[in-house]
Design a protein around this motif. Structure first.
Motif, PDB file in Angstrom:
ATOM      1  N   GLY A   1      12.965   4.319  -6.100  1.00  0.00           N
ATOM      2  CA  GLY A   1      14.254   4.965  -6.293  1.00  0.00           C
ATOM      3  C   GLY A   1      15.410   4.352  -5.545  1.00  0.00           C
ATOM      4  N   SER A   2      15.177   3.272  -4.807  1.00  0.00           N
ATOM      5  CA  SER A   2      16.235   2.696  -3.980  1.00  0.00           C
ATOM      6  C   SER A   2      16.989   1.588  -4.713  1.00  0.00           C
ATOM      7  N   PRO A   3      18.321   1.534  -4.547  1.00  0.00           N
ATOM      8  CA  PRO A   3      19.086   0.417  -5.100  1.00  0.00           C
ATOM      9  C   PRO A   3      19.087  -0.799  -4.184  1.00  0.00           C
ATOM     10  N   ALA A   4      18.621  -0.619  -2.946  1.00  0.00           N
ATOM     11  CA  ALA A   4      18.592  -1.711  -1.969  1.00  0.00           C
ATOM     12  C   ALA A   4      17.154  -2.061  -1.620  1.00  0.00           C
ATOM     13  N   SER A   5      16.966  -3.279  -1.102  1.00  0.00           N
ATOM     14  CA  SER A   5      15.626  -3.787  -0.811  1.00  0.00           C
ATOM     15  C   SER A   5      15.527  -4.241   0.639  1.00  0.00           C
ATOM     16  N   VAL A   6      14.302  -4.549   1.049  1.00  0.00           N
ATOM     17  CA  VAL A   6      14.074  -5.162   2.356  1.00  0.00           C
ATOM     18  C   VAL A   6      13.445  -6.529   2.144  1.00  0.00           C
ATOM     19  N   GLN A   7      13.776  -7.464   3.034  1.00  0.00           N
ATOM     20  CA  GLN A   7      13.201  -8.801   3.002  1.00  0.00           C
ATOM     21  C   GLN A   7      12.598  -9.127   4.359  1.00  0.00           C
ATOM     22  N   PHE A   8      11.519  -9.872   4.340  1.00  0.00           N
ATOM     23  CA  PHE A   8      10.938 -10.417   5.565  1.00  0.00           C
ATOM     24  C   PHE A   8      10.239 -11.706   5.185  1.00  0.00           C
TER      25      PHE A   8
ATOM     26  N   GLU B   1       0.807  -1.211   0.000  1.00  0.00           N
ATOM     27  CA  GLU B   1       0.000   0.000   0.000  1.00  0.00           C
ATOM     28  C   GLU B   1       0.847   1.271   0.000  1.00  0.00           C
ATOM     29  N   LEU B   2       2.102   1.162   0.441  1.00  0.00           N
ATOM     30  CA  LEU B   2       3.003   2.303   0.352  1.00  0.00           C
ATOM     31  C   LEU B   2       3.469   2.542  -1.078  1.00  0.00           C
ATOM     32  N   GLY B   3       3.205   1.581  -1.957  1.00  0.00           N
ATOM     33  CA  GLY B   3       3.630   1.718  -3.336  1.00  0.00           C
ATOM     34  C   GLY B   3       5.009   1.173  -3.605  1.00  0.00           C
ATOM     35  N   TRP B   4       5.550   0.388  -2.657  1.00  0.00           N
ATOM     36  CA  TRP B   4       6.868  -0.211  -2.865  1.00  0.00           C
ATOM     37  C   TRP B   4       6.738  -1.382  -3.835  1.00  0.00           C
ATOM     38  N   ARG B   5       7.790  -1.615  -4.593  1.00  0.00           N
ATOM     39  CA  ARG B   5       7.757  -2.669  -5.612  1.00  0.00           C
ATOM     40  C   ARG B   5       7.944  -4.045  -4.973  1.00  0.00           C
ATOM     41  N   LEU B   6       7.030  -4.959  -5.273  1.00  0.00           N
ATOM     42  CA  LEU B   6       7.160  -6.339  -4.803  1.00  0.00           C
ATOM     43  C   LEU B   6       8.084  -7.092  -5.762  1.00  0.00           C
ATOM     44  N   ASP B   7       9.221  -7.518  -5.251  1.00  0.00           N
ATOM     45  CA  ASP B   7      10.210  -8.223  -6.073  1.00  0.00           C
ATOM     46  C   ASP B   7      10.071  -9.738  -5.997  1.00  0.00           C
ATOM     47  N   ALA B   8       9.628 -10.236  -4.853  1.00  0.00           N
ATOM     48  CA  ALA B   8       9.579 -11.691  -4.681  1.00  0.00           C
ATOM     49  C   ALA B   8       8.637 -12.052  -3.546  1.00  0.00           C
ATOM     50  N   ASP B   9       8.021 -13.218  -3.670  1.00  0.00           N
ATOM     51  CA  ASP B   9       7.264 -13.838  -2.582  1.00  0.00           C
ATOM     52  C   ASP B   9       7.343 -15.342  -2.828  1.00  0.00           C
ATOM     53  N   PHE B  10       8.345 -15.964  -2.219  1.00  0.00           N
ATOM     54  CA  PHE B  10       8.600 -17.379  -2.434  1.00  0.00           C
ATOM     55  C   PHE B  10       8.345 -18.139  -1.137  1.00  0.00           C
ATOM     56  N   ALA B  11       7.501 -19.164  -1.220  1.00  0.00           N
ATOM     57  CA  ALA B  11       7.203 -20.016  -0.066  1.00  0.00           C
ATOM     58  C   ALA B  11       7.638 -21.446  -0.383  1.00  0.00           C
ATOM     59  N   PHE B  12       8.137 -22.142   0.644  1.00  0.00           N
ATOM     60  CA  PHE B  12       8.659 -23.491   0.464  1.00  0.00           C
ATOM     61  C   PHE B  12       7.961 -24.462   1.417  1.00  0.00           C
ATOM     62  N   ASP B  13       8.067 -25.744   1.098  1.00  0.00           N
ATOM     63  CA  ASP B  13       7.349 -26.772   1.847  1.00  0.00           C
ATOM     64  C   ASP B  13       7.768 -26.852   3.313  1.00  0.00           C
ATOM     65  N   ASN B  14       8.984 -26.436   3.628  1.00  0.00           N
ATOM     66  CA  ASN B  14       9.459 -26.537   5.016  1.00  0.00           C
ATOM     67  C   ASN B  14       9.062 -25.337   5.865  1.00  0.00           C
ATOM     68  N   GLY B  15       8.218 -24.436   5.310  1.00  0.00           N
ATOM     69  CA  GLY B  15       7.744 -23.286   6.069  1.00  0.00           C
ATOM     70  C   GLY B  15       8.537 -22.014   5.842  1.00  0.00           C
ATOM     71  N   PHE B  16       9.657 -22.127   5.130  1.00  0.00           N
ATOM     72  CA  PHE B  16      10.446 -20.936   4.827  1.00  0.00           C
ATOM     73  C   PHE B  16       9.726 -20.110   3.767  1.00  0.00           C
ATOM     74  N   ARG B  17       9.668 -18.814   3.998  1.00  0.00           N
ATOM     75  CA  ARG B  17       9.059 -17.893   3.031  1.00  0.00           C
ATOM     76  C   ARG B  17       9.841 -16.593   3.032  1.00  0.00           C
ATOM     77  N   VAL B  18      10.111 -16.061   1.876  1.00  0.00           N
ATOM     78  CA  VAL B  18      10.826 -14.790   1.768  1.00  0.00           C
ATOM     79  C   VAL B  18      10.048 -13.851   0.861  1.00  0.00           C
ATOM     80  N   VAL B  19       9.829 -12.654   1.364  1.00  0.00           N
ATOM     81  CA  VAL B  19       9.156 -11.595   0.618  1.00  0.00           C
ATOM     82  C   VAL B  19      10.133 -10.429   0.503  1.00  0.00           C
ATOM     83  N   GLN B  20      10.246  -9.862  -0.677  1.00  0.00           N
ATOM     84  CA  GLN B  20      11.168  -8.742  -0.877  1.00  0.00           C
ATOM     85  C   GLN B  20      10.448  -7.571  -1.518  1.00  0.00           C
ATOM     86  N   PHE B  21      10.702  -6.365  -0.951  1.00  0.00           N
ATOM     87  CA  PHE B  21      10.174  -5.118  -1.478  1.00  0.00           C
ATOM     88  C   PHE B  21      11.320  -4.130  -1.697  1.00  0.00           C
ATOM     89  N   THR B  22      11.136  -3.250  -2.662  1.00  0.00           N
ATOM     90  CA  THR B  22      12.083  -2.169  -2.900  1.00  0.00           C
ATOM     91  C   THR B  22      11.322  -0.853  -2.909  1.00  0.00           C
TER      92      THR B  22
END
Length: 207
Positions: free
Chosen positions: A49-56, A25-46
Motif C-alpha cells: 500500500g505504500s507509494p514510497a520504497s526502501v533501498q539497501f 518474509e514480511l511480504g513486501w514487494r521486491l522491485d529490484a535487485d541489481f548487482a554490478f561488477d564494481n561491487g555496487f548492488r541495490v535492492v528495493q522493496f515496497t
C-alpha cells in the motif's frame, strides 16, 4: 511548483541477503535487485500500500548499519497490522501511546503508556519493530488526517483492508447520525462518501 515526489529511502545494512530475506518474509514487494561488477548492488522493496520504497545494498551509503531510526509505517488498524507482522516473523512491540512528546522515538521506552491512545485518537497509537541490522520501523495508526494533509480530490485507499476499515468507521458514524435524527437515511451512500472523503482530507466530518 514542480512535483518533488519522495519515492525511495536508503537504509544501511551489513548483510544484503539477510536483509532481503527479512523484507521478503514480511511480504513486501521486491522491485529490484541489481548487482554490478564494481561491487555496487541495490535492492528495493515496497511495503504493502505504500507509494514510497526502501533501498539497501552494497556501496550505497556510508551511514552505519542500523542507523535508520523511526521510519514511519502508517496503518489504519494498528492491532491488525501488528498481528500480521508478528505472524510473518517480525518482533513487534506491544501497542503503546505517548504520554510525553516524542516518546515514540525513545529507545528506552520512557514516556510511553501501554495500549492505544485515549478514544483511539488518530496519530496517537504506535508500535515498533526492527530489521536484523537494527533499523527501526514505527507503526502509527491514522484514521483521520489533519486538515490539508491530503487533497479531497485525491482520496484513495491503499488496499482492500484500508477501504473495508474506512467503510466500517463510516457505518458506525452513520449509525450515530441516524440515532440523532431519529429516522432512516435513504441517502446513506452519499453520507458515507462525504464522511470517507472528509476523514482522509481532514475536513469537518458530517454529523
Amino acid at each position: 511548483m514542480s512535483d518533488l515526489k519522495l519515492e525511495a529511502v536508503v537504509i544501511p545494512v551489513t548483510d544484503v541477503d539477510r536483509a532481503k530475506t527479512f523484507y521478503s518474509e514480511l511480504g513486501w514487494r521486491l522491485d529490484a535487485d541489481f548487482a554490478f561488477d564494481n561491487g555496487f548492488r541495490v535492492v528495493q522493496f515496497t511495503s504493502p500500500g505504500s507509494p514510497a520504497s526502501v533501498q539497501f545494498g552494497s556501496k550505497i551509503t556510508s551511514a552505519p548499519a542500523g542507523s535508520a531510526q523511526g521510519l514511519y509505517l502508517v496503518v489504519s488498524d494498528i492491532e491488525a497490522a501488528r498481528a500480521e507482522l508478528l505472524a510473518k516473523g517480525a518482533k513487534v512491540s506491544e501497542v503503546f501511546h505517548s504520554v510525553a512528546p516524542g516518546a515514540q522515538f525513545q529507545a528506552d521506552g520512557e514516556g510511553r503508556a501501554s495500549g492505544r491512545a485515549e478514544d483511539a485518537a488518530s496519530y496517537g497509537s504506535f508500535a515498533t519493530f526492527s530489521d536484523p541490522d537494527g533499523n527501526t520501523w514505527l507503526l502509527q495508526e491514522i484514521t483521520k488526517r489533519l486538515p490539508g494533509r491530503i487533497e479531497s480530490g485525491e482520496t484513495t485507499y491503499a488496499s482492500v483492508q484500508d477501504l473495508q476499515e474506512a467503510l466500517i468507521r463510516a457505518a458506525t458514524a452513520h449509525g450515530e447520525h441516524e440515532k440523532r435524527t431519529g429516522e432512516h437515511d435513504d441517502e446513506w451512500p452519499a453520507w458515507y462518501a462525504a464522511y470517507m472523503v472528509a476523514e482522509q482530507s481532514g475536513a469537518d466530518l458530517p454529523e
